[in-house]
Design a protein around this motif. Structure first.
Motif, mmCIF file in Angstrom:
data_model
loop_
_atom_site.group_PDB
_atom_site.id
_atom_site.type_symbol
_atom_site.label_atom_id
_atom_site.label_comp_id
_atom_site.label_asym_id
_atom_site.label_seq_id
_atom_site.Cartn_x
_atom_site.Cartn_y
_atom_site.Cartn_z
ATOM 1 N N PHE A 91 0.842 -1.199 0.000
ATOM 2 C CA PHE A 91 0.000 0.000 0.000
ATOM 3 C C PHE A 91 0.880 1.252 0.000
ATOM 4 O O PHE A 91 2.071 1.203 0.304
ATOM 5 N N ILE A 92 0.250 2.357 -0.310
ATOM 6 C CA ILE A 92 0.926 3.666 -0.302
ATOM 7 C C ILE A 92 0.714 4.315 1.063
ATOM 8 O O ILE A 92 -0.363 4.212 1.648
ATOM 9 N N GLU A 93 1.767 4.967 1.578
ATOM 10 C CA GLU A 93 1.651 5.655 2.863
ATOM 11 C C GLU A 93 0.567 6.737 2.792
ATOM 12 O O GLU A 93 0.378 7.356 1.749
ATOM 13 N N PRO A 94 -0.175 6.967 3.889
ATOM 14 C CA PRO A 94 -0.046 6.360 5.229
ATOM 15 C C PRO A 94 -0.806 5.037 5.371
ATOM 16 O O PRO A 94 -0.812 4.444 6.446
ATOM 17 N N ARG A 111 -0.064 2.217 4.197
ATOM 18 C CA ARG A 111 0.836 1.096 4.424
ATOM 19 C C ARG A 111 1.087 0.873 5.910
ATOM 20 O O ARG A 111 1.006 -0.260 6.406
ATOM 21 N N SER A 112 1.376 1.934 6.651
ATOM 22 C CA SER A 112 1.665 1.802 8.084
ATOM 23 C C SER A 112 0.439 1.312 8.851
ATOM 24 O O SER A 112 0.538 0.432 9.718
ATOM 25 N N VAL A 113 -0.720 1.867 8.505
ATOM 26 C CA VAL A 113 -1.958 1.438 9.172
ATOM 27 C C VAL A 113 -2.262 -0.019 8.831
ATOM 28 O O VAL A 113 -2.619 -0.823 9.693
ATOM 29 N N GLY A 114 -2.092 -0.375 7.560
ATOM 30 C CA GLY A 114 -2.354 -1.746 7.125
ATOM 31 C C GLY A 114 -1.428 -2.747 7.783
ATOM 32 O O GLY A 114 -1.853 -3.836 8.207
ATOM 33 N N LEU A 115 -0.143 -2.391 7.894
ATOM 34 C CA LEU A 115 0.816 -3.283 8.551
ATOM 35 C C LEU A 115 0.465 -3.487 10.018
ATOM 36 O O LEU A 115 0.589 -4.608 10.543
#
Length: 413
Positions: free
Chosen positions: A182-185, A187-191
């Motif tokens: 995913f593209i930030e932000p 990606r961080s939430v998804g991780l």
């Protein structure tokens, strides 16, 4: 037959009508805690109001299922993107089904099987009031609190370690954490959500694993106690051999009734564990052998498959020991002094022998099969046969390690 069984369950008193035995109360207290950590909600007893603690558990289980559902959506998007890019999707689908089955079990055990858990509790209370539990099982119950704490901490730590290790290998990271693309932000939430999902998932599977093994230990200990008493009866020359035999048969029947209740409760977990682990393992093995993979991918997925198979195999072995112990009583029944039995008593002995030599006594999984040692051997044989077939007939593109396997097997032929 089904209607009679349903009416029988409705007549069972609720838990407040049963005297709370010390060992049973402690056992089921810990089983409820383990179930809750694994995303399974235990509703309040019939006639009782929900407490604040019950509400907190319900909120936790709802959050648990939302996290799993969110990860399932992540895997659907990742699978679609992989398919559009003509990339292998076997491993993504494997992890997708693991999350899906985990969500299914959480929902089914929280709704449909909550009453089965209460019925099992009632019958265990009655059993303890009548016969008590063996000293060996009481020692295990005392260790449950430490087991729950250690398992919870180890799951949180192991999930963090796995995340850090997979982060070093991008190919493994993309398969196990689909939100990594995913593209930030986002990606961080998804991780974070996926990390939480893996931790919840491991709590669920480990929780069910502990519950099934603890209940199997209960059955094994009680069957072993009855078997020991049959052994002592066969070696003794008591005048009341027939009455003592009748008492032990009744005790054995009560244990098998508890076994049936346990089987009805855990059969969903055992069924999904066996028929999820094997296909997922086979799919991952096929993806490793049929595609170009790095040494890191080979190491990670091979270790994961071996660990999963060892855990499932050990669990089935413990379950099969219940069947082995139940039928092991037969050897001591043959050794009883038949001269001390009346004609009616000999008929009861023959009926009991017919039962022990008839249908398997053990965990019956949806009427499909009973877990026995031959069942475990058949599963191992099927898996080994599958691996041999995949290695022999795999596509041409493969790792050097797989080619070595194929050359060895080819030269042997």
């Amino acid at each position: 037959m089904l209607e009679d069984k349903m009416n029988h369950t409705e007549e069972i008193p609720n838990q407040n009508q049963v005297k709370r035995s010390v060992v049973t109360a402690s056992l089921f207290k810990h089983l409820r805690a383990i179930s809750c950590l694994g995303g399974i909600y235990r509703s309040a007893n019939p006639g009782e109001k929900m407490t604040r603690w019950d509400i907190l558990k319900l909120v936790y289980v709802i959050c648990f299922e939302i996290v799993l559902l969110t990860n399932i959506v992540f895997y659907i998007f990742a699978t679609y993107n992989y398919a559009m890019d003509l990339r292998p999707i076997t491993r993504l689908l494997s992890f997708f089904f693991v999350f899906l089955i985990c969500l299914y079990l959480s929902f089914v055990y929280s709704t449909c099987l909550s009453k089965s858990f209460q019925i099992l509790y009632v019958h265990c209370c009655k059993y303890e009031e009548r016969y008590g539990f063996s000293d060996g099982f009481k020692k295990w119950v005392k260790k449950l609190r430490a087991i729950v704490v250690v398992v919870s901490l180890s799951i949180a730590l192991s999930t963090l370690v796995k995340y850090l290790l997979t982060g070093v290998y991008p190919n493994v990271m993309n398969d196990t954490f689909p939100s990594s693309t995913f593209i930030e932000p986002g990606r961080s939430v998804g991780l974070s959500i996926t990390f939480l999902g893996y931790m919840f998932m491991e709590m669920h599977w480990n929780g069910n694993y502990i519950i099934v093994n603890i209940l199997s230990m209960l059955l094994w200990q009680e069957l072993n106690r009855v078997q020991t008493q049959f052994k002592e009866l066969a070696k003794s020359y008591r005048e009341d051999t027939e009455s003592r035999f009748n008492t032990l048969v009744i005790h054995f029947d009560v244990i098998t009734e508890v076994l049936e209740d346990i089987s009805n409760y855990v059969q969903h977990s055992i069924f999904t564990t066996v028929f999820l682990t094997l296909p997922v393992t086979c799919a991952i093995i096929y993806s490793i052998l049929s595609n170009q993979v790095t040494s890191e991918e080979l190491m990670v997925y091979s270790a994961g498959c071996v660990w999963a198979l060892v855990c499932v195999g050990f669990g089935l072995f413990i379950d099969a020991l219940v069947n082995l112990k139940a039928h092991g009583t037969l050897q001591y029944v043959w050794g009883l002094d038949k001269e001390r039995f009346s004609g009616k008593g000999l008929q009861k002995v023959n009926l009991f022998v017919s039962r022990l030599t008839g249908d398997s006594i053990g965990y019956n999984i949806h009427g499909l099969f009973t877990i026995t040692m031959p069942t475990l051997l058949g599963i191992v044989g099927t898996l080994v046969t599958y691996i041999i077939v995949v290695v022999q007939f795999k596509p041409s593109g493969a790792t050097c390690l797989c080619n070595c396997f194929r050359n060895v097997t080819g030269s042997d032929m």
